[in-house]
Scaffold this motif. Structure first.
Motif, PDB file in Angstrom:
ATOM      1  N   LEU A 160      -3.567  18.187  -7.125  1.00  0.00           N
ATOM      2  CA  LEU A 160      -2.415  17.537  -7.754  1.00  0.00           C
ATOM      3  C   LEU A 160      -1.126  18.311  -7.466  1.00  0.00           C
ATOM      4  O   LEU A 160      -0.074  17.714  -7.202  1.00  0.00           O
ATOM      5  N   ALA A 161      -1.206  19.648  -7.522  1.00  0.00           N
ATOM      6  CA  ALA A 161      -0.028  20.460  -7.218  1.00  0.00           C
ATOM      7  C   ALA A 161       0.397  20.249  -5.777  1.00  0.00           C
ATOM      8  O   ALA A 161       1.600  20.190  -5.470  1.00  0.00           O
ATOM      9  N   MET A 162      -0.568  20.133  -4.886  1.00  0.00           N
ATOM     10  CA  MET A 162      -0.273  19.907  -3.473  1.00  0.00           C
ATOM     11  C   MET A 162       0.463  18.585  -3.277  1.00  0.00           C
ATOM     12  O   MET A 162       1.298  18.447  -2.380  1.00  0.00           O
ATOM     13  N   LYS A 163       0.166  17.608  -4.148  1.00  0.00           N
ATOM     14  CA  LYS A 163       0.824  16.301  -4.070  1.00  0.00           C
ATOM     15  C   LYS A 163       2.223  16.314  -4.679  1.00  0.00           C
ATOM     16  O   LYS A 163       2.936  15.314  -4.636  1.00  0.00           O
ATOM     17  N   VAL A 425     -16.393  20.844  -7.749  1.00  0.00           N
ATOM     18  CA  VAL A 425     -15.204  20.859  -6.885  1.00  0.00           C
ATOM     19  C   VAL A 425     -14.934  19.468  -6.333  1.00  0.00           C
ATOM     20  O   VAL A 425     -13.790  18.988  -6.346  1.00  0.00           O
ATOM     21  N   ALA A 426     -15.978  18.802  -5.847  1.00  0.00           N
ATOM     22  CA  ALA A 426     -15.808  17.458  -5.294  1.00  0.00           C
ATOM     23  C   ALA A 426     -15.289  16.492  -6.355  1.00  0.00           C
ATOM     24  O   ALA A 426     -14.397  15.668  -6.090  1.00  0.00           O
ATOM     25  N   GLU A 427     -15.807  16.593  -7.570  1.00  0.00           N
ATOM     26  CA  GLU A 427     -15.387  15.680  -8.632  1.00  0.00           C
ATOM     27  C   GLU A 427     -13.947  15.944  -9.058  1.00  0.00           C
ATOM     28  O   GLU A 427     -13.190  15.005  -9.316  1.00  0.00           O
ATOM     29  N   GLY A 428     -13.562  17.214  -9.130  1.00  0.00           N
ATOM     30  CA  GLY A 428     -12.173  17.531  -9.459  1.00  0.00           C
ATOM     31  C   GLY A 428     -11.216  17.057  -8.397  1.00  0.00           C
ATOM     32  O   GLY A 428     -10.155  16.491  -8.690  1.00  0.00           O
ATOM     33  N   ARG A 429     -11.572  17.280  -7.142  1.00  0.00           N
ATOM     34  CA  ARG A 429     -10.738  16.824  -6.010  1.00  0.00           C
ATOM     35  C   ARG A 429     -10.582  15.309  -6.006  1.00  0.00           C
ATOM     36  O   ARG A 429      -9.466  14.787  -5.867  1.00  0.00           O
ATOM     37  N   ASP A 430     -11.686  14.595  -6.158  1.00  0.00           N
ATOM     38  CA  ASP A 430     -11.628  13.127  -6.097  1.00  0.00           C
ATOM     39  C   ASP A 430     -10.875  12.539  -7.277  1.00  0.00           C
ATOM     40  O   ASP A 430     -10.148  11.540  -7.144  1.00  0.00           O
ATOM     41  N   ALA A 431     -11.035  13.150  -8.455  1.00  0.00           N
ATOM     42  CA  ALA A 431     -10.268  12.691  -9.617  1.00  0.00           C
ATOM     43  C   ALA A 431      -8.785  12.891  -9.383  1.00  0.00           C
ATOM     44  O   ALA A 431      -7.959  12.041  -9.753  1.00  0.00           O
ATOM     45  N   ALA A 432      -8.407  14.009  -8.771  1.00  0.00           N
ATOM     46  CA  ALA A 432      -6.995  14.278  -8.476  1.00  0.00           C
ATOM     47  C   ALA A 432      -6.417  13.213  -7.565  1.00  0.00           C
ATOM     48  O   ALA A 432      -5.281  12.748  -7.766  1.00  0.00           O
ATOM     49  N   GLU A 433      -7.169  12.829  -6.553  1.00  0.00           N
ATOM     50  CA  GLU A 433      -6.684  11.777  -5.641  1.00  0.00           C
ATOM     51  C   GLU A 433      -6.474  10.469  -6.393  1.00  0.00           C
ATOM     52  O   GLU A 433      -5.506   9.740  -6.159  1.00  0.00           O
ATOM     53  N   ASP A 434      -7.396  10.167  -7.321  1.00  0.00           N
ATOM     54  CA  ASP A 434      -7.268   8.928  -8.094  1.00  0.00           C
ATOM     55  C   ASP A 434      -6.109   8.999  -9.080  1.00  0.00           C
ATOM     56  O   ASP A 434      -5.388   8.020  -9.294  1.00  0.00           O
ATOM     57  N   ILE A 435      -5.910  10.170  -9.680  1.00  0.00           N
ATOM     58  CA  ILE A 435      -4.772  10.341 -10.576  1.00  0.00           C
ATOM     59  C   ILE A 435      -3.463  10.163  -9.812  1.00  0.00           C
ATOM     60  O   ILE A 435      -2.540   9.491 -10.263  1.00  0.00           O
ATOM     61  N   HIS A 436      -3.404  10.779  -8.631  1.00  0.00           N
ATOM     62  CA  HIS A 436      -2.199  10.650  -7.812  1.00  0.00           C
ATOM     63  C   HIS A 436      -1.924   9.187  -7.461  1.00  0.00           C
ATOM     64  O   HIS A 436      -0.773   8.727  -7.541  1.00  0.00           O
ATOM     65  N   ALA A 437      -2.967   8.465  -7.092  1.00  0.00           N
ATOM     66  CA  ALA A 437      -2.797   7.052  -6.757  1.00  0.00           C
ATOM     67  C   ALA A 437      -2.313   6.251  -7.966  1.00  0.00           C
ATOM     68  O   ALA A 437      -1.439   5.380  -7.853  1.00  0.00           O
ATOM     69  N   ALA A 438      -2.858   6.573  -9.141  1.00  0.00           N
ATOM     70  CA  ALA A 438      -2.457   5.865 -10.353  1.00  0.00           C
ATOM     71  C   ALA A 438      -1.013   6.151 -10.729  1.00  0.00           C
ATOM     72  O   ALA A 438      -0.265   5.260 -11.159  1.00  0.00           O
ATOM     73  N   LEU A 439      -0.589   7.419 -10.559  1.00  0.00           N
ATOM     74  CA  LEU A 439       0.793   7.781 -10.916  1.00  0.00           C
ATOM     75  C   LEU A 439       1.796   7.312  -9.874  1.00  0.00           C
ATOM     76  O   LEU A 439       2.988   7.231 -10.157  1.00  0.00           O
ATOM     77  N   SER A 440       1.317   7.001  -8.685  1.00  0.00           N
ATOM     78  CA  SER A 440       2.209   6.548  -7.621  1.00  0.00           C
ATOM     79  C   SER A 440       2.413   5.048  -7.638  1.00  0.00           C
ATOM     80  O   SER A 440       3.163   4.510  -6.837  1.00  0.00           O
TER      81      SER A 440
END
Length: 440
Positions: A160-163, A425-440
């Motif tokens: 998320l920080a990277m985004k 790690v995989a679940e945290g990463r994938d959730a972050a991608e979904d959060i980013h998509a939702a906030l975008s």
């Protein structure tokens, strides 16, 4: 002076030099020549089965080829793009049942490419350099609260920080890391690697860690939802199952997770009390870690008692062999009945079990084993679900970590699935991608 044969629960069974040797790195790092030779064994398969077997989908043939061509830092970049905690996973992943078990060399020769040690070689090379391998995107103005700084929370926060989002991690303890810092055997992650990896990860920027914040105590979900645009729960499993059997409240009985955490945080391992006769109850990785480390601290006799057979143990064959090599007695089809002692543990009473008609049944045949310390590794439980839908005692999720409440995601050990660092790690990463998509 105490020794391995001193009765009771005492510290200092071995001297500092012997303890240091016992707790040396389980899998020493490759030097460049060793890494090159190991990498050359890879067939660089198309549609490689090792990639399919990796929960984080790392392009293993690519990073191994990069090592073989003298580009370990490029290999690390390939790893970190999928698994930002690739350094820790290289040390603690049960690669023998994941990528290495799927390796074509394993099927053909019984000896796989040592993917875990190659991954460590690459990630260590990159982390030794100054700077961070990723740059933050332009600030989005969005804020996410991440509860827990274990593998799932850290992976989510970093992505998320990277985004470009601002992330606040809320951590109950005084140090970050969760399982990586407090729950793994000391010989698997030496030289304070967990803490060093987190410092390196936070180099991305945009992540703040607030300590002493316990979910359900001094922070709650409604308040977090008001403060942040999204919330990720990586709370782990803080509760410990209890047997509720006679005598299990006697001094000398303790949870294996507490024993492991104390050992991990000790500056002087000779100060950790351990019994002469230790019995560990359980069959998972935590049970093996507790049993092996009891031996490494100088316990004369260590027995691991598990109620089912070896094939049903949560610990891998490699971990079972590791315990046996260190002198741990693996006792299967034995379930605890009671602990006996006058003011402290002296014996544990067990009963033989057998499988019949698809169920586990007690045989009625009981026996006792000397014990001045009993360590319980019988599973952990969720302590706070915040009213979210649950499944089998864990927070229920759909897709990439979506909970029953809009704007709230979850991942790691607090959700159904395998309790492995790499899975978290995989679940945290994938959730972050979904959060980013939702906030975008």
């Amino acid at each position: 002076m105490t020794s391995p044969h001193t009765p009771g629960l005492v510290a200092g069974r071995l001297d500092a030099e012997e303890i240091a040797l016992n707790f040396a790195d389980l899998h020493p790092a490759y030097d460049p020549h060793e890494a090159a030779v190991a990498a050359d064994r890879c067939y660089f398969c198309h549609d490689a089965p090792c990639v399919t077997a990796c929960p984080t989908d790392i392009d293993i043939p690519l990073f191994v080829r990069q090592i073989s061509t003298g580009q370990p830092e490029a290999a690390a970049q390939t790893i970190f793009e999928q698994n930002i905690l690739g350094g820790m996973c290289a040390r603690v992943c049960p690669t023998e049942t994941l990528c290495e078990e799927a390796c074509v060399r394993e099927a053909a020769e019984g000896k796989p490419v040592e993917i875990g040690r190659l991954q460590r070689f690459a990630t260590d090379a990159a982390m030794a350099r100054q700077g961070h391998p990723f740059l933050r995107a332009e600030t989005t103005g969005k804020s996410i609260g991440v509860i827990g700084s274990g593998p799932a929370g850290l992976a989510c926060a970093h992505r998320l920080a990277m985004k470009g989002h601002a992330v606040t991690i809320y951590e109950a303890r005084e140090r970050p890391g969760g399982l990586n810092e407090f729950g793994l055997a000391a010989y698997k992650t030496t030289e304070d690697f967990a803490a060093r990896e987190i410092d390196w990860l936070l180099g991305i920027g945009g992540i703040t860690v607030a300590y002493g914040k316990t979910f359900g105590d001094n922070i709650d979900l409604p308040a977090l939802q008001q403060e942040h645009d999204a919330v990720f729960l990586g709370v782990g499993l803080a509760g410990v199952n209890a047997l509720g059997l006679p005598g299990f409240d006697l001094p000398g009985v303790r949870n294996a997770v507490d024993f492991i955490a104390e050992l991990r945080q000790a500056d002087d391992k000779t100060s950790i009390p351990v019994g002469r006769d230790v019995v560990v109850i359980g069959g998972g990785m935590t049970a093996i870690d507790a049993a092996v480390q009891s031996r490494l601290l100088g316990a004369a006799n260590v027995t691991l008692a598990y109620r089912r057979g070896c094939d049903a143990m949560g610990a891998s064959g490699f971990e079972q062999d590791l315990a046996a090599k260190h002198g741990v007695r693996l006792m299967t089809n034995a379930t605890p009945v009671a602990v006996h002692g006058d003011g402290a543990v002296q014996e544990i009473e067990l009963e033989h079990t057998q499988a019949a008609n698809g169920t586990l049944q007690a045989t009625g045949e009981r026996f006792r084993v000397p014990a001045d310390q009993v360590l319980l590794a019988i599973g952990q439980t969720l302590t706070q679900d915040a009213g979210l839908a649950t499944e089998r005692g864990k927070i229920s999720v759909t897709g990439p970590g979506r909970t029953s409440l809009a704007g709230v995601w979850a991942g790691g050990d607090c959700t159904p699935g395998e309790d492995l660092t790499v899975v978290a790690v995989a679940e945290g990463r994938d959730a972050a991608e979904d959060i980013h998509a939702a906030l975008s």
